[in-house]
Scaffold this motif. Structure first.
Motif, PDB file in Angstrom:
ATOM      1  N   PHE A 189       0.866  -1.190   0.000  1.00  0.00           N
ATOM      2  CA  PHE A 189       0.000   0.000   0.000  1.00  0.00           C
ATOM      3  C   PHE A 189       0.894   1.228   0.000  1.00  0.00           C
ATOM      4  O   PHE A 189       2.041   1.184   0.409  1.00  0.00           O
ATOM      5  N   GLN A 190       0.373   2.334  -0.497  1.00  0.00           N
ATOM      6  CA  GLN A 190       1.171   3.550  -0.642  1.00  0.00           C
ATOM      7  C   GLN A 190       0.678   4.671   0.253  1.00  0.00           C
ATOM      8  O   GLN A 190       1.282   5.727   0.322  1.00  0.00           O
ATOM      9  N   LEU A 206       0.438  10.003   2.512  1.00  0.00           N
ATOM     10  CA  LEU A 206       1.298   9.155   1.698  1.00  0.00           C
ATOM     11  C   LEU A 206       2.382   8.583   2.596  1.00  0.00           C
ATOM     12  O   LEU A 206       2.872   9.258   3.500  1.00  0.00           O
ATOM     13  N   LEU A 207       2.793   7.347   2.348  1.00  0.00           N
ATOM     14  CA  LEU A 207       3.824   6.722   3.185  1.00  0.00           C
ATOM     15  C   LEU A 207       5.101   7.541   3.175  1.00  0.00           C
ATOM     16  O   LEU A 207       5.786   7.653   4.188  1.00  0.00           O
ATOM     17  N   SER A 208       5.437   8.138   2.017  1.00  0.00           N
ATOM     18  CA  SER A 208       6.674   8.920   1.956  1.00  0.00           C
ATOM     19  C   SER A 208       6.588  10.106   2.921  1.00  0.00           C
ATOM     20  O   SER A 208       7.577  10.501   3.535  1.00  0.00           O
ATOM     21  N   LEU A 211       6.899   8.683   6.596  1.00  0.00           N
ATOM     22  CA  LEU A 211       8.265   8.298   6.912  1.00  0.00           C
ATOM     23  C   LEU A 211       9.146   9.493   7.214  1.00  0.00           C
ATOM     24  O   LEU A 211      10.131   9.390   7.939  1.00  0.00           O
ATOM     25  N   ARG A 212       8.808  10.632   6.620  1.00  0.00           N
ATOM     26  CA  ARG A 212       9.647  11.808   6.790  1.00  0.00           C
ATOM     27  C   ARG A 212       9.242  12.629   8.007  1.00  0.00           C
ATOM     28  O   ARG A 212       9.852  13.660   8.288  1.00  0.00           O
ATOM     29  N   VAL A 266      -3.987   1.808  -8.849  1.00  0.00           N
ATOM     30  CA  VAL A 266      -3.719   2.150 -10.244  1.00  0.00           C
ATOM     31  C   VAL A 266      -3.558   0.921 -11.135  1.00  0.00           C
ATOM     32  O   VAL A 266      -3.850   0.979 -12.329  1.00  0.00           O
TER      33      VAL A 266
ATOM     34  N   GLU B 187       9.043  14.531  -4.144  1.00  0.00           N
ATOM     35  CA  GLU B 187       7.865  14.814  -3.339  1.00  0.00           C
ATOM     36  C   GLU B 187       7.108  13.539  -2.971  1.00  0.00           C
ATOM     37  O   GLU B 187       6.515  13.428  -1.924  1.00  0.00           O
ATOM     38  N   ASN B 188       7.152  12.585  -3.868  1.00  0.00           N
ATOM     39  CA  ASN B 188       6.324  11.398  -3.698  1.00  0.00           C
ATOM     40  C   ASN B 188       7.067  10.181  -4.239  1.00  0.00           C
ATOM     41  O   ASN B 188       7.506  10.183  -5.374  1.00  0.00           O
ATOM     42  N   PHE B 189       7.240   9.167  -3.416  1.00  0.00           N
ATOM     43  CA  PHE B 189       7.884   7.952  -3.913  1.00  0.00           C
ATOM     44  C   PHE B 189       7.325   6.770  -3.133  1.00  0.00           C
ATOM     45  O   PHE B 189       6.826   6.917  -2.025  1.00  0.00           O
ATOM     46  N   GLN B 190       7.383   5.591  -3.738  1.00  0.00           N
ATOM     47  CA  GLN B 190       6.773   4.411  -3.112  1.00  0.00           C
ATOM     48  C   GLN B 190       7.818   3.368  -2.744  1.00  0.00           C
ATOM     49  O   GLN B 190       7.502   2.364  -2.132  1.00  0.00           O
ATOM     50  N   LEU B 206       9.873  -1.694  -0.794  1.00  0.00           N
ATOM     51  CA  LEU B 206       8.650  -0.896  -0.798  1.00  0.00           C
ATOM     52  C   LEU B 206       8.528  -0.183   0.542  1.00  0.00           C
ATOM     53  O   LEU B 206       8.902  -0.737   1.580  1.00  0.00           O
ATOM     54  N   LEU B 207       8.012   1.049   0.522  1.00  0.00           N
ATOM     55  CA  LEU B 207       7.883   1.808   1.763  1.00  0.00           C
ATOM     56  C   LEU B 207       7.034   1.057   2.777  1.00  0.00           C
ATOM     57  O   LEU B 207       7.315   1.088   3.974  1.00  0.00           O
ATOM     58  N   SER B 208       5.996   0.347   2.294  1.00  0.00           N
ATOM     59  CA  SER B 208       5.140  -0.374   3.236  1.00  0.00           C
ATOM     60  C   SER B 208       5.948  -1.454   3.969  1.00  0.00           C
ATOM     61  O   SER B 208       5.746  -1.716   5.147  1.00  0.00           O
ATOM     62  N   LEU B 210       9.303  -1.273   4.481  1.00  0.00           N
ATOM     63  CA  LEU B 210      10.247  -0.560   5.351  1.00  0.00           C
ATOM     64  C   LEU B 210       9.572  -0.160   6.654  1.00  0.00           C
ATOM     65  O   LEU B 210      10.126  -0.328   7.746  1.00  0.00           O
ATOM     66  N   VAL B 249       3.955  -0.243  -9.932  1.00  0.00           N
ATOM     67  CA  VAL B 249       3.720   1.168  -9.642  1.00  0.00           C
ATOM     68  C   VAL B 249       4.938   1.985 -10.079  1.00  0.00           C
ATOM     69  O   VAL B 249       4.829   3.156 -10.425  1.00  0.00           O
ATOM     70  N   VAL B 266       4.282   5.007 -12.630  1.00  0.00           N
ATOM     71  CA  VAL B 266       3.103   4.521 -13.343  1.00  0.00           C
ATOM     72  C   VAL B 266       2.286   5.647 -13.976  1.00  0.00           C
ATOM     73  O   VAL B 266       1.623   5.443 -14.989  1.00  0.00           O
TER      74      VAL B 266
END
Lengths: 467, 467
Positions: A189-190, A206-208, A211-212, A266, B187-190, B206-208, B210, B249, B266
């Motif tokens: 999931f994102q 958003l996960l990003s 995390l920050r 998506v 700004e946005n990454f997965q 994947l961030l999920s 991590l 993605v 994506v």
């Protein structure tokens, strides 16, 4: 080992293929499986298929002919990976279901994500669906039946119920700890949804972003409020348009009271975009669905219907010619030239029609510009009509040595290309307004217009001006 | 306020539209902007446009006619949001560039992601490109020129250089701390890339994943090794096919030494899929690109070429009829019926052709099944040819009272539908093998085949059997 075929670039040129294989299913592996199938070695088939990604197995099955396909399914049946099912075309899926039987299919269904399982049920007949729902555990069948209550091709059908949601009052630290300890999370999931009492959606993180952020920060302070969302009844084409326009990776589905129901990702939208594009392309070409993997009789039947509709059109055109039999008897050159007028009209009209159908699909035609694009097509018809009228008129004069024949065909071309441009743009717009898919029906109406106008203008003018 | 138009579902039915507006650009807002443009109120235009998402502004601009479009661009020029540029169609983009001038465009370019900036340069002429590169700061222009060295429509062009990468020996905790303190992240990454010496890609997390791991865990222990990646020269269609097949993605772009160059996301692939689908659809319809927003003369010129090619085909068909003028003079009914044979062949062939073009685009035809699908199309041609031969033969007999006319048209239809099926499937396959885009050229060859075979078979058989 054979390499991949040369890559053809979109501009038509050809470059060296990349050295890296992008897919697990290389031609060599495919050939080896083919050989194992033909030699009747189920163990070998299993061994070759096991390392493949489910998508690759699905691709392989769809490319085998019916008998080999069944042999391959039979070979992997006992250890069939349920994840293969969502990747299969409908025709291939039916074969798989047939070989596997209701019990095995039901067992496979329970292992899939809710959206994939619902999607698989959709294509089944009423009877098969009932049989499957009875074979599935009660808890699962409730979820499936609920999913099936949303209209086909709606956001509700695309939606996955598995989401990660945390309460508004939590901190980043609590959220991270929750994720570390909770075993039952979706695999990938994102974003994290932030909800208040009654599961009302307040925001998205958003996960990003999560995390920050530092652990003591409250999720309410970093979430994006008023997130883009869709109601479950939204047409999938609308949802795809939203993803496309805003470059989304996922979107929450929210009911009329603002409650979070699930999420759409998506990868499902990519499938929707492919489906919709395929739909328009195939329907414009007179086929209802891709039949590359279908059986002969089934394909013949599906295509027959479209040809029958077109036959009616052709007879209308023929009866117009029939009206002018006396004229043709006196000037046989008319029979030689008449198809040129009709064919040019048909081609010019198809140009306008194609642009219109695509622009409607991409929401590029709206109230503000509809009239303008119609007027433009009319003007295009006159411009190209005049140009081709002059060219064909001169050629006809040179060919048959009759100046009046040139004048008649020239005028007929102007009239027919004007009619083609107007009809090609107007017919899809009218059909769309009436709620009829413009891709499927426009072509028949257009050909009728260009054939009738073409033959009538040409033969009528000839009767009037030459005889 | 006007509501959105009724949603049309893919199955052709119509349901109540969702109450929530999915887009910022509602018809009411659009009308208000239109009124402000017509009244010449730049302040009001700016005020209405400011709250809109860049994608909505782009959509608005593309729907305005040329004069209003320029007025709107002029109004927002001083505070033009660079993020609007990537969403614009080529035709509209040219207008924007013209109104803004080189300096303003260069300033806007430097604020975009590298992939978007390179993409914008692509469509420009050599001269405009040079002028822009000179107006951009040196550091930026190096990145842009480097991006432009990758072939058009390649992974390198789609690639974004901004990635998050950490060394193999780091822990989860170090990675999270790095992300919290590093200001210059995308700004946005997965996903996070794990690299060893020389920027070699070792794995992806994947961030999920991590987020769900404990701080002391080493990234090397949770990363997915042997990640799917693409070389920069890969054709964008191949990349899209990979995303589509595996539901990706994002994917890393890696050079021949395994070094990480960037990533493809994506949202860009959704654009590629749209472009490729549009390309196939429009080319099959005889238009080279969507000209809904293009000027009249430009559109007329582009469409003229295709019609000219078709005219040649039409003359070939006409000269076949010309060969049989004497026969037609004796039996005028032949002139009435001949177009039916040609038209049925054209329609049946278009069905096969459309299925073939789409299946080639979706990689559904390969070495293992090419022969089988050709044989199937031939069989389909014989089946439907026999059916329509019987139907049309009987109708022709009833209409003109000549049994032999029915026999002749029946036989001609069988022959032409067989030719149509074989040609409709074989022509695209051959063109693809030769490295020519099957969508653009197949139609002309097909029509030539079905017209020539249709007229020749019908009129030839008539000459032989009736006279």
């Amino acid at each position: 080992m054979t390499g991949p075929a040369d890559a053809t670039f979109a501009d038509g040129t050809r470059r060296r293929p990349p050295e890296v294989a992008l897919y697990g299913l290389t031609p060599a592996v495919e050939q080896a499986i083919l050989d194992a199938v033909d030699a009747g070695r189920p163990n070998q088939i299993r061994g070759l298929i096991r390392p493949l990604h489910p998508a690759d197995v699905a691709d392989l099955l769809s490319r085998l002919d019916v008998n080999r396909r069944r042999a391959a399914i039979e070979a992997i049946r006992t250890r069939f990976d349920p994840e293969i099912l969502p990747y299969l075309d409908e025709a291939v899926r039916e074969d798989v279901f047939e070989v596997m039987g209701t019990r095995d299919v039901a067992a496979a269904l329970t292992e899939l994500d809710s959206d994939d399982a619902v999607d698989l049920m959709t294509d089944l007949g009423e009877e098969d669906r009932h049989r499957l729902l009875e074979a599935v555990p009660a808890a699962e069948s409730v979820v499936l039946e609920q999913g099936l209550t949303y209209p086909e091709y709606s956001a509700g059908r695309l939606m996955q119920r598995e989401v990660v949601a945390v309460p508004t009052h939590w901190t980043v630290g609590q959220t991270i700890d929750f994720m570390r300890t909770e075993a039952e999370l979706p695999e990938n999931f994102q974003e994290i949804y932030v909800v208040s009492a009654g599961n009302r959606l307040d925001g998205v993180i958003l996960l990003s972003r999560l995390l920050r952020s530092k652990r003591p920060v409250r999720v309410a302070d970093i979430m994006a409020t008023e997130p883009r969302s869709v109601p479950p009844a939204t047409d999938q084409e609308e949802v795809a348009q939203m993803f496309r326009r805003y470059g989304l990776v996922s979107t929450p589905v929210v009911d009329e009271n603002g409650r979070l129901l699930g999420r759409i990702t998506v990868d499902d939208i990519v499938d929707v975009i492919d489906e919709e594009a395929e739909d328009d392309l195939l329907k414009l070409g007179g086929v209802s669905e891709s039949d590359i993997a279908s059986g002969l009789v089934e394909t013949a039947r599906a295509r027959f219907v479209w040809l029958l509709v077109n036959l009616a059109t052709a007879f209308v055109a023929a009866s117009v010619i029939h009206m002018f039999e006396d004229t043709i008897e006196q000037v046989v050159a008319l029979a030689v030239l008449a198809p040129i007028v009709a064919s040019m009209g048909g081609n010019a009209g198809t140009q306008s029609l194609t642009v219109a159908v695509r622009a409607l699909a991409m929401r590029e035609i709206g109230r503000t510009n509809a009239l303008r694009v119609i007027v433009k097509e009319g003007a295009l018809g006159i411009i190209n009509g005049a140009l081709f009228g002059a060219i064909v008129g001169l050629v006809a004069y040179a060919w048959f040595g009759r100046p009046m024949l040139g004048v008649v065909i020239g005028l007929a071309l102007i009239l027919n290309l004007l009619a083609a441009g107007l009809a090609g743009m107007t017919i899809p717009l009218i059909l769309e307004r009436l709620g009829v898919d413009p891709a499927v029906a426009s072509g028949v109406f257009l050909t009728t217009v260009t054939d009738v106008v073409g033959f009538f203008a040409f033969l009528g003018l000839a009767t009037w001006l030459i005889l």
